[in-house]
Scaffold this motif. Structure first.
Motif, short mmCIF file in Angstrom:
data_model
loop_
_atom_site.label_atom_id
_atom_site.label_comp_id
_atom_site.label_asym_id
_atom_site.label_seq_id
_atom_site.Cartn_x
_atom_site.Cartn_y
_atom_site.Cartn_z
N UNK A 34 35.21 12.35 -31.81
CA UNK A 34 35.15 13.84 -32.59
C UNK A 34 36.44 13.99 -33.34
N UNK A 35 36.45 14.20 -34.53
CA UNK A 35 37.59 14.28 -35.32
C UNK A 35 37.52 15.76 -35.99
N UNK A 36 38.68 16.16 -36.45
CA UNK A 36 38.71 17.47 -37.39
C UNK A 36 40.01 17.88 -37.37
N UNK A 213 31.52 4.12 -31.67
CA UNK A 213 30.11 3.67 -32.86
C UNK A 213 29.99 4.73 -34.03
N UNK A 214 30.61 5.87 -33.87
CA UNK A 214 30.30 6.74 -34.78
C UNK A 214 31.36 7.78 -34.73
N UNK A 215 31.52 8.41 -35.89
CA UNK A 215 32.50 9.58 -35.88
C UNK A 215 31.75 10.93 -36.29
N UNK A 216 31.99 11.79 -35.05
CA UNK A 216 31.44 13.26 -35.35
C UNK A 216 32.83 14.10 -36.13
N UNK A 217 32.20 14.66 -37.23
CA UNK A 217 33.25 15.47 -38.00
C UNK A 217 33.30 17.05 -37.93
N UNK A 218 33.91 17.64 -37.05
CA UNK A 218 34.00 19.07 -36.86
C UNK A 218 34.83 19.66 -38.31
N UNK A 219 33.96 20.38 -38.89
CA UNK A 219 34.63 21.07 -40.24
C UNK A 219 33.87 22.26 -40.70
N UNK A 220 34.52 23.29 -40.83
CA UNK A 220 33.94 24.59 -41.27
C UNK A 220 32.72 24.86 -40.32
N UNK A 221 32.73 24.70 -39.21
CA UNK A 221 32.03 25.14 -38.08
C UNK A 221 30.74 24.11 -38.07
#
Length: 630
Positions: A34-36, A213-221
């Protein structure tokens, strides 16, 4: 079926919306990074998943009967040993063991032991010891009370407890922040082999590239999922941004062409119908916005003046505290083009060596010579504790640069992205990353020839870490780096020095070779190899290290033997209770054939379990005898 499903989640903190109808699904066995940006809401999302805060909208659903684990916010404390602290984190095991010792109900005791076998309780001490060892605690440390250790080391114990629970879903928030590079490499291996799912907030590129395995991108809600590690995420996101921007440009050109036709012919009767048609077509064109890129993070270091070589030399130097030598017989040299990373476990003397170079620690023996014009910039990982929370970054920098103009003070802060608003804010209101930027600005205010960086990236987000790498690439002075961030080390350092066994020696190889060396050393330790090489060639040190390796290798066997012996005792106790019950005439007078059958069935099963436990105990004892040095 998904293990965790997040649907249309809305989270608000202090009136600010962090997540706005965001959705995410995690399947069993998947590991998601989880990135952001700092402040985007990553830690808040983990807290909501853990149930610490209630959503403002939407749903978070964990699969029925699935277990979830996370590192507790409060660090463990008290007089309980590290190993017992980790073991006590498994509440079910603790309760079952207590019940096995206290219950007088033979039927219940049978159920308890069946459950203990199902959760592999007998192997728990060895598993906990292996996790603690991987995180940097040797056998002796594992037996010491938690109260003996500092906050950073206690956070490792909290992490060990979360890993020991082996849940179906593991939530980790910056798990490498309190680890050295050796423990970070071990954690990467553990997570790769972990069979459960994980949601990992991290700014460590190596961890994100080697584990998830994957990247969840938290961006602008919003949350978007991209397959692969962080490098793949950057590649795909860059391509998507380019495609979206091209589509937006094409659409803008088409819109401008249509509008031009309408403007030219709207007033002409012969073209009015066509103009109206174009207006309707114009209204139907999709709204594609160009990707809004955040202002890129940029750092820059002042350029130092040139110094003739050697910049610094030390001859047979010993350093330590209160008469206790930590590092001895150091004969080393630094020049302005050096880029050196210090490797070695925490507590071996890396930060002590940095303090020597910074002039904050005098040598106990030997001499250090350097150019009288040499300036040193020192970033220490705990310096943020020295900042005055009620002052602003401008206040701090003005005190450090007493002869500088206000413009020069602000310019130095701006080098590290502290704009006017942040420069004028109270330090207590700054984020951890912003405080780190202030410390970097303070450390480099005099255009140092030698830059000492002790864990500079702990609170920097991924963009800021990349900015630091770019700035160091342009820096004209020498760099000595201590960091758990493998990507930073690989990007910055061209020489590696290993701090071990009370000295510092060059390591012949790159980070890949160092990883291989660590794995091989761990393998030899686990095998109790008596002929493992020693860096300094000292026979006494070699023997001492070999004995320590043997003790570490034997620790799981000793715990296995003790666990098997304890299980045997519990099984014998259960057998005695069952035999006592079966010998009771009242049982037969009551005519309860179901209980009689259950007890006899359990008695037969006990024979097999006792034989298996005895076999485990004999095997462990036999291996211990074989491992003993001759």
């Amino acid at each position: 079926m998904s293990l965790l499903t997040i649907t249309d989640l809305t989270l608000r903190i202090a009136g600010r919306t962090l997540l706005d109808n965001a959705s995410l699904s995690i399947d069993p066995g998947r590991k998601i990074g989880l990135v952001g940006r700092n402040g985007a809401g990553k830690s808040t999302l983990l807290a909501a998943i853990a149930g610490d805060i209630a959503p403002d909208g939407g749903n978070i659903v964990l699969s029925s009967r699935a277990s979830m684990g996370r590192v507790k916010q409060e660090t463990p404390s008290g007089d309980r040993s590290l190993i017992d602290t980790v073991l006590s984190g498994h509440l079910e095991r603790e309760a079952l063991l207590h019940e096995a010792e206290t219950t007088q109900d033979a039927t219940r005791l049978a159920d308890v032991h069946e459950r203990l076998l199902a959760i592999d309780a007998h192997a728990a001490p060895a598993r906990a010891a292996a996790i603690l060892s991987g995180l940097g605690f040797d056998q002796d440390a594992q037996q010491r009370p938690v109260s003996d250790f500092s906050g950073g080391w206690r956070m490792r114990v909290a992490l060990a407890t979360a890993l020991f629970l082996n849940p179906d879903l593991l939530l980790l928030d910056e798990p490498t922040n309190h680890l050295d590079i050796e423990a970070t490499i071990w954690l990467e291996g553990w997570l790769r082999n972990y069979g459960g799912s994980a949601l990992i907030v991290s700014h460590d590129r190596s961890l994100l590239d080697n584990v998830v395995d994957a990247i969840a991108h938290l961006d602008r809600g919003k949350l978007s999922l991209t397959p692969g590690g962080y490098e793949e995420f950057v590649r795909i996101r860059t391509e998507q941004a380019l495609q979206q921007n091209r589509a937006a440009e094409r659409l803008a050109a088409q819109r401008a062409h249509m509008q031009s036709f309408v403007d030219r012919f709207r007033a002409k009767a012969t073209k009015a119908r066509q103009a109206q048609a174009r207006l309707k077509a114009l209204e139907r064109l999709p709204q594609i916005e160009s990707v809004i890129e955040d202002t890129p993070t940029r750092f820059s270091f002042p350029e130092p003046s040139a110094l003739p070589p050697p910049m610094l030399t030390m001859d047979k130097v010993s350093i330590g505290y209160d008469g206790r030598v930590v590092l001895r017989n150091l004969s080393l040299r630094l020049d302005m083009d050096d880029r050196i990373a210090l490797l070695g476990q925490n507590g071996r003397g890396k930060s002590t060596f940095a303090k020597l170079l910074a002039g904050r620690l005098a040598p106990m023996h030997g001499s250090v010579q350097h150019s009288p014009k040499m300036r040193i910039g020192y970033f220490a990982q705990h310096q943020s504790d020295e900042l005055i929370l009620t002052d602003t970054p401008i206040d701090h920098m003005a005190r450090a640069m007493q002869d500088a103009t206000p413009v020069a003070v602000r310019a130095q802060l701006a080098r590290f992205g502290l704009d006017a608003a942040r420069a004028e804010s109270r330090v207590g209101d700054l984020s951890g990353g912003e405080k780190a930027r202030l410390l970097l600005a303070l450390a480099t205010r005099d255009a140092p020839h030698l830059l000492l960086l002790d864990e500079p990236t702990n609170h920097l987000d991924l963009d800021a870490r990349d900015a630091l790498i770019r700035a160091l690439a342009d820096f004209e002075g020498a760099v000595v780096l201590i960091s758990h961030d493998s990507h930073l080390v690989e990007s910055v350092a061209d020489r590696l020095w290993l701090v071990e066994d009370g000295t510092i020696a060059p390591f012949d190889g790159d980070m890949s070779a160092y990883r291989t060396w660590l794995v091989e050393r761990a393998r030899k330790a686990a095998a109790g190899n008596e002929n493992a090489p020693d860096n300094d060639g000292s026979g006494r040190k070699e023997a001492r290290r070999d004995r320590a390796e043997i003790r570490r290798a034997q620790a799981p066997l000793r715990k296995e033997a003790r666990a098997a012996e304890a299980l045997l005792g519990q099984l014998h106790k259960e057998r005695a209770l069952i035999e006592k019950r079966l010998a009771d005439p009242a049982l037969y007078d009551a005519g309860d054939t179901r209980e009689i059958t259950t007890l006899n069935t359990r008695l037969a099963a006990l024979t097999a379990e006792e034989a298996a436990a005895e076999e485990r105990w004999l095997n462990a004892e036999s291996q211990l005898e074989e491992a003993e040095p001759s």
